[in-house]
Design a protein around this motif. Structure first.
Motif, PDB file in Angstrom:
ATOM      1  N   VAL A  60       0.966  -1.297  -0.099  1.00 25.91           N
ATOM      2  CA  VAL A  60       0.132   0.085  -0.172  1.00 25.91           C
ATOM      3  C   VAL A  60       0.833   1.400   0.052  1.00 25.91           C
ATOM      4  CG1 VAL A  60      -1.835  -1.357   1.280  1.00 25.91           C
ATOM      5  CG2 VAL A  60      -0.183   0.066   2.458  1.00 25.91           C
ATOM      6  N   ASN A  61       0.284   2.411  -0.390  1.00 22.46           N
ATOM      7  CA  ASN A  61       1.142   3.626  -0.677  1.00 22.46           C
ATOM      8  C   ASN A  61       1.477   4.197   0.865  1.00 22.46           C
ATOM      9  OD1 ASN A  61      -0.420   6.086   0.186  1.00 22.46           O
ATOM     10  ND2 ASN A  61      -1.746   4.647  -1.359  1.00 22.46           N
ATOM     11  N   GLY A  62       2.510   4.916   1.048  1.00 22.13           N
ATOM     12  CA  GLY A  62       3.134   5.424   2.166  1.00 22.13           C
ATOM     13  C   GLY A  62       2.212   6.109   2.859  1.00 22.13           C
ATOM     14  N   ILE A  63       1.210   6.897   2.427  1.00 20.60           N
ATOM     15  CA  ILE A  63       0.385   7.628   3.156  1.00 20.60           C
ATOM     16  C   ILE A  63      -1.031   6.726   3.719  1.00 20.60           C
ATOM     17  CG2 ILE A  63      -1.700   9.331   2.888  1.00 20.60           C
ATOM     18  CD1 ILE A  63       0.226  10.975   0.714  1.00 20.60           C
ATOM     19  N   THR A  64      -1.033   5.699   3.045  1.00 18.33           N
ATOM     20  CA  THR A  64      -2.259   4.764   3.515  1.00 18.33           C
ATOM     21  C   THR A  64      -1.491   4.081   4.645  1.00 18.33           C
ATOM     22  OG1 THR A  64      -3.120   4.553   1.377  1.00 18.33           O
ATOM     23  CG2 THR A  64      -3.861   2.847   3.046  1.00 18.33           C
ATOM     24  N   ALA A  65      -0.421   3.641   4.505  1.00 15.56           N
ATOM     25  CA  ALA A  65       0.374   2.955   5.857  1.00 15.56           C
ATOM     26  C   ALA A  65       0.445   3.886   7.005  1.00 15.56           C
ATOM     27  CB  ALA A  65       1.773   2.511   5.154  1.00 15.56           C
ATOM     28  N   LEU A  66       0.714   5.238   6.586  1.00 15.75           N
ATOM     29  CA  LEU A  66       0.797   6.245   7.698  1.00 15.75           C
ATOM     30  C   LEU A  66      -0.516   6.482   8.311  1.00 15.75           C
ATOM     31  CD1 LEU A  66       2.312   8.537   9.228  1.00 15.75           C
ATOM     32  CD2 LEU A  66       1.538   9.992   7.287  1.00 15.75           C
ATOM     33  N   ARG A  67      -1.575   6.481   7.797  1.00 21.02           N
ATOM     34  CA  ARG A  67      -2.999   6.385   8.234  1.00 21.02           C
ATOM     35  C   ARG A  67      -3.163   5.306   9.382  1.00 21.02           C
ATOM     36  NH1 ARG A  67      -6.318  10.138   5.871  1.00 21.02           N
ATOM     37  NH2 ARG A  67      -5.922  10.772   3.734  1.00 21.02           N
ATOM     38  N   LYS A  68      -2.591   4.253   8.806  1.00 19.46           N
ATOM     39  CA  LYS A  68      -3.209   2.951   9.577  1.00 19.46           C
ATOM     40  C   LYS A  68      -2.131   3.004  10.999  1.00 19.46           C
ATOM     41  CE  LYS A  68      -2.955  -2.148   9.687  1.00 19.46           C
ATOM     42  NZ  LYS A  68      -4.196  -2.075  10.654  1.00 19.46           N
ATOM     43  N   LEU A  69      -0.745   3.361  10.618  1.00 13.72           N
ATOM     44  CA  LEU A  69       0.243   3.511  11.894  1.00 13.72           C
ATOM     45  C   LEU A  69      -0.383   4.543  12.849  1.00 13.72           C
ATOM     46  CD1 LEU A  69       3.511   3.846  10.126  1.00 13.72           C
ATOM     47  CD2 LEU A  69       2.929   1.948  11.699  1.00 13.72           C
ATOM     48  N   LYS A  70      -0.891   5.809  12.517  1.00 13.24           N
ATOM     49  CA  LYS A  70      -1.179   6.554  13.329  1.00 13.24           C
ATOM     50  C   LYS A  70      -2.698   6.173  14.010  1.00 13.24           C
ATOM     51  CE  LYS A  70       0.047   9.821  14.059  1.00 13.24           C
ATOM     52  NZ  LYS A  70       1.114  10.199  14.983  1.00 13.24           N
ATOM     53  N   LYS A  71      -3.526   5.416  13.394  1.00 15.17           N
ATOM     54  CA  LYS A  71      -4.536   4.624  14.251  1.00 15.17           C
ATOM     55  C   LYS A  71      -4.072   3.629  15.113  1.00 15.17           C
ATOM     56  CE  LYS A  71      -8.805   2.152  13.439  1.00 15.17           C
ATOM     57  NZ  LYS A  71      -9.825   1.386  12.236  1.00 15.17           N
ATOM     58  N   ASP A  72      -3.433   2.689  14.752  1.00 14.48           N
ATOM     59  CA  ASP A  72      -2.945   1.456  15.592  1.00 14.48           C
ATOM     60  C   ASP A  72      -1.978   1.861  16.585  1.00 14.48           C
ATOM     61  OD1 ASP A  72      -4.945   0.280  14.000  1.00 14.48           O
ATOM     62  OD2 ASP A  72      -3.738  -0.683  12.666  1.00 14.48           O
ATOM     63  N   PHE A  73      -1.102   2.669  16.037  1.00 17.03           N
ATOM     64  CA  PHE A  73       0.305   2.714  17.109  1.00 17.03           C
ATOM     65  C   PHE A  73       0.490   4.185  17.243  1.00 17.03           C
ATOM     66  CE2 PHE A  73       0.975  -1.124  14.888  1.00 17.03           C
ATOM     67  CZ  PHE A  73       0.861  -2.144  15.674  1.00 17.03           C
TER      68      PHE A  73
END
Length: 209
Positions: A60-73
């Motif tokens: 997945v692109n970096g911005i999508t990964a970033l969104r998930k990181l901010k939500k989960d961690f």
């Protein structure tokens, strides 16, 4: 020591950073991830202080990964690490929750400075970028249009420029096809073009993708 996870698909980058920071008394590279699956697998059992996240990490692109990181961690600091156009993606990733943005063309000493600054609770962008964002809005350079885009619009444009169809964009971003079509219309309006071909040609001419 600042515990850093390097999330980058290039082995030479991973090994190079491990080698460079091996003698550091401030920074400890505690792991590497080549894909987003590896990234989140690592985080399931480890807690780094900072993630150095590649913009184009696979799956997945970096911005999508970033969104998930901010939500989960939410407590892990994220420094984006990219070869993409700084004055386009820096703004989008900061809006999405990144704590800093640094180009892959930067000197290693600047990368070290950025890691220490972000891990210490501060934001990081280069002085050059800060000056462009503050003073370049009145110019007629085409790239100014891209700073008007929302984070989601940048995500959609990036995927379209990679040759993905509306259905594929919708699936990757968790949207429906009608919403993707709406984003495309907004992009064409904001970028002052009236068709997809011109929109994508403009993005590529500006070396955004």
């Amino acid at each position: 020591m600042i515990k850093v996870l390097v999330a980058d698909s290039h082995p030479i980058v991973q090994k190079g950073l491990e080698s460079f920071f091996k003698a550091s008394t401030e920074i400890d590279i505690v792991g590497s991830a080549s894909t987003t699956t590896e990234l989140f697998d690592f985080l399931s059992s480890n807690t780094p202080d900072l993630i150095l996240l590649e913009m184009d990490i696979p799956e997945v692109n970096g911005i999508t990964a970033l969104r998930k990181l901010k939500k989960d961690f939410p407590d892990v600091r994220v420094l984006m690490f990219s070869a993409q156009a700084e004055d386009v993606y820096a703004v989008s990733t900061l809006r999405a929750g990144a704590h800093g943005y640094i180009s892959k063309t930067a000197e290693l000493s600047l990368l070290q400075e950025a890691i220490v600054k972000v891990a210490g609770g501060n934001m990081f962008i280069t002085n050059e970028l800060a000056q462009r964002l503050a003073f370049d809005e009145s110019t007629n350079k085409p790239r100014k249009y891209f700073r008007r885009l929302s984070t989601r619009e940048v995500e959609v444009l990036k995927l379209l420029s990679a040759g993905k169809r509306n259905k594929q964009v919708a699936e990757e971003l968790g949207l429906n096809e009608k919403t993707v079509s709406t984003y495309k219309a907004r992009l064409m309006r904001k970028l002052n073009v009236d068709n997809m071909v011109d929109m994508l040609q403009q993005a590529r001419a500006l070396e955004l993708f």
